[in-house]
Design an enzyme around this catalytic site. Sequence first.
Site, mmCIF file in Angstrom:
data_model
loop_
_atom_site.group_PDB
_atom_site.id
_atom_site.type_symbol
_atom_site.label_atom_id
_atom_site.label_comp_id
_atom_site.label_asym_id
_atom_site.label_seq_id
_atom_site.Cartn_x
_atom_site.Cartn_y
_atom_site.Cartn_z
ATOM 1 N N HIS A 19 -38.247 -106.360 61.702
ATOM 2 C CA HIS A 19 -37.434 -105.133 62.445
ATOM 3 C C HIS A 19 -36.512 -105.452 63.396
ATOM 4 C CE1 HIS A 19 -40.269 -102.236 60.319
ATOM 5 N NE2 HIS A 19 -40.919 -103.371 60.300
ATOM 6 N N ASP A 109 -35.194 -97.856 65.022
ATOM 7 C CA ASP A 109 -36.008 -98.080 63.962
ATOM 8 C C ASP A 109 -36.909 -97.154 63.370
ATOM 9 O OD1 ASP A 109 -37.216 -101.247 62.654
ATOM 10 O OD2 ASP A 109 -38.521 -99.526 62.393
ATOM 11 N N HIS A 346 -43.794 -114.022 50.680
ATOM 12 C CA HIS A 346 -44.821 -112.556 50.618
ATOM 13 C C HIS A 346 -43.946 -111.334 50.411
ATOM 14 C CE1 HIS A 346 -42.355 -112.221 54.317
ATOM 15 N NE2 HIS A 346 -43.020 -111.183 54.730
ATOM 16 N N GLN A 371 -44.359 -104.730 50.639
ATOM 17 C CA GLN A 371 -44.412 -106.123 49.921
ATOM 18 C C GLN A 371 -44.747 -106.131 48.456
ATOM 19 O OE1 GLN A 371 -46.835 -108.515 52.516
ATOM 20 N NE2 GLN A 371 -45.463 -107.882 54.285
HETATM 21 C C1 UDX Z 1 -42.561 -107.267 58.135
HETATM 22 C C2 UDX Z 1 -43.093 -106.804 56.665
HETATM 23 O O1 UDX Z 1 -44.002 -107.837 56.414
HETATM 24 C C3 UDX Z 1 -42.078 -106.600 55.724
HETATM 25 O O2 UDX Z 1 -42.663 -106.134 54.364
HETATM 26 C C4 UDX Z 1 -41.103 -105.577 56.101
HETATM 27 O O3 UDX Z 1 -40.146 -105.480 55.182
HETATM 28 C C5 UDX Z 1 -40.556 -106.017 57.281
HETATM 29 O O4 UDX Z 1 -41.425 -106.075 58.403
HETATM 30 P P1 UDX Z 1 -42.016 -110.076 57.872
HETATM 31 O O5 UDX Z 1 -43.416 -110.371 57.665
HETATM 32 O O6 UDX Z 1 -41.650 -110.612 59.341
HETATM 33 O O7 UDX Z 1 -41.697 -108.162 57.892
HETATM 34 O O8 UDX Z 1 -41.102 -110.365 56.866
HETATM 35 P P2 UDX Z 1 -39.618 -110.118 56.591
HETATM 36 O O9 UDX Z 1 -39.158 -108.898 56.285
HETATM 37 O O10 UDX Z 1 -39.171 -111.275 55.449
HETATM 38 O O11 UDX Z 1 -38.961 -110.829 57.732
HETATM 39 C C6 UDX Z 1 -39.168 -112.215 58.347
HETATM 40 C C7 UDX Z 1 -38.274 -112.974 58.884
HETATM 41 O O12 UDX Z 1 -38.430 -113.785 59.675
HETATM 42 C C8 UDX Z 1 -36.728 -112.944 57.835
HETATM 43 O O13 UDX Z 1 -35.564 -112.508 58.236
HETATM 44 C C9 UDX Z 1 -36.835 -114.487 57.885
HETATM 45 O O14 UDX Z 1 -35.536 -115.098 58.048
HETATM 46 C C10 UDX Z 1 -37.491 -114.672 59.445
HETATM 47 N N1 UDX Z 1 -38.281 -116.187 59.184
HETATM 48 C C11 UDX Z 1 -39.726 -116.032 58.663
HETATM 49 C C12 UDX Z 1 -37.767 -117.283 59.902
HETATM 50 O O15 UDX Z 1 -36.592 -117.127 60.449
HETATM 51 N N2 UDX Z 1 -38.348 -118.332 59.830
HETATM 52 C C13 UDX Z 1 -39.545 -118.700 59.299
HETATM 53 O O16 UDX Z 1 -40.158 -119.502 59.459
HETATM 54 C C14 UDX Z 1 -40.180 -117.505 58.475
#
Ligand code: UDX
Length: 477
Positions: A19, A109, A346, A371
């Site tokens: 977020h 948000d 995921h 997800q």
């Molecule tokens: C959470 C929820 O899980 C997700 O479903 C919702 O849409 C937003 O909040 P998250 O688990 O953090 O999100 O997943 P995601 O939305 O994919 O965001 C993860 C962020 O972390 C991405 O921007 C990704 O680039 C970043 N990331 C992830 C890294 O920079 N490095 C990593 O090793 C893993």
Amino acid sequence: MKIERKQRVVLVPYPFQGHLTPMLQLGSILHSQGFSVIVIHTEYNTPNYSNHPQFVFHSMDDGLQGIDLSFPSLENMYDLNENCKAPLRNYLVSMMEEEGDQLACIVYDNVMFFVDDVATQLKLPSIVLRTFSAAYLHSMITIFQQPEKYLPFEDSQLLDPLPELHPLRFKDVPFPTIKNTVSEPILDFCRAMSDIGSSVATIWNTMQDLESSMLLRLQEHYKVPFFPIGPLHKMAPLASSTSILEEDNSCIEWLDRQAPNSVLYVSLGSLVRIDDKELIETAWGLANSDQPFLWVIRPGSVSGFQCAEALPDGFEKMVGERGRIVKWAPQKQVLAHPAIAGFFTHCGWNSTVESICEQVPMICRPFLGDQPVNARYLSQIYKVGFELEAIERTVIEKTIRKLMLSEEGKDVKKRVVDMKQNIVAAMQIDGTSHKNLKDLVDFISALPSRLPPATPVVGAIMSSNHTPSKCIIESRS
Ligand code: UDX
């Protein structure tokens, strides 16, 4: 050349990686459009100020010191919404006293829904940022309207289609479930998160061309202007890091040594936790697939373990140079690397959009919330990924081989290349995201600095000189 700054915009992010990132990217976009940006954040997960020297930061006492928020509970999320009210209000009041009517609006948000109460009390215009897909919100709202039609369900229904929500099945309901139902408190929280109160517009990290029908349906429900200006990470002019954890950049050197289009990237985002059984099945699936892989195992992401100690004995030695495990990767850079051929994900919304933007096809292993919805759209509608049908080593191995080596895998790759082209087009000067951003800037610039009391907000906006966004979407889709 010094830019004459327009009004100020205050941003209030929800302090978790998935977020915080889109909100900071939105900040960069608004700053590039001439607004001054003030980020009011919680003490928990304070953003790294030095990565964003162009913003003013202000910290709010969130009252949650000493509490483990690595996987926030419902109570934590309500507490955050309650505890931050007074600090935000006090900050805004003193800012207005000192600096007058420079504040154009507050963007928050959707999980930080308390902001709407504060803004309403102070008669300030507020705008919601939706950090996920329109399809997810649409599925939630459809279920809220008639929960009894969907909940509870039987085990025998898990693979049955959810009425009116194709391609979702009962197992994909967009809420955490216990015994095939969703508790009233969870439904209430999700209702609060979906409600926009008296906010005057919604900004989306999605693309109008991708989700036009969902956006239109949602707009009929909300009746405020919508601004789908995604993908935010590509629309933002500065590529400054928004990472909370330290990125291990050594994996880029490892990727440099791999053949083009050969590596599977594996990451389950910033919040998901798996058990050691799943870790072990995934490890064997990766090892037996014989494909090179880069695997993020985040500290705390395996229940009961610190990090990767739950891996089978000698696993890293056995896979040798073919596999690389890191605690946190520079994901956007990884996905953009020519060595990457697929993403085992995921299906968090940021990961989904980042993967499409780098034309990387996916293996979808969703957990909860949005997800499963994203995973179904990726595998059934956009057809740019394969769903993982079971968390078993043989199924994982087979799915990896299907994505990386089969004819079906090539088709999926072609479709994701096309999807990426559409996104690139949306960002061009005459593209939808570009035009919607221009409309958003005009919209914010024309907002009255104080909303008149007792004036219905929607009416106030629609009667201004701005085209209601319903027209914006219809005329461009
Ligand atoms: C959470 C929820 O899980 C997700 O479903 C919702 O849409 C937003 O909040 P998250 O688990 O953090 O999100 O997943 P995601 O939305 O994919 O965001 C993860 C962020 O972390 C991405 O921007 C990704 O680039 C970043 N990331 C992830 C890294 O920079 N490095 C990593 O090793 C893993």
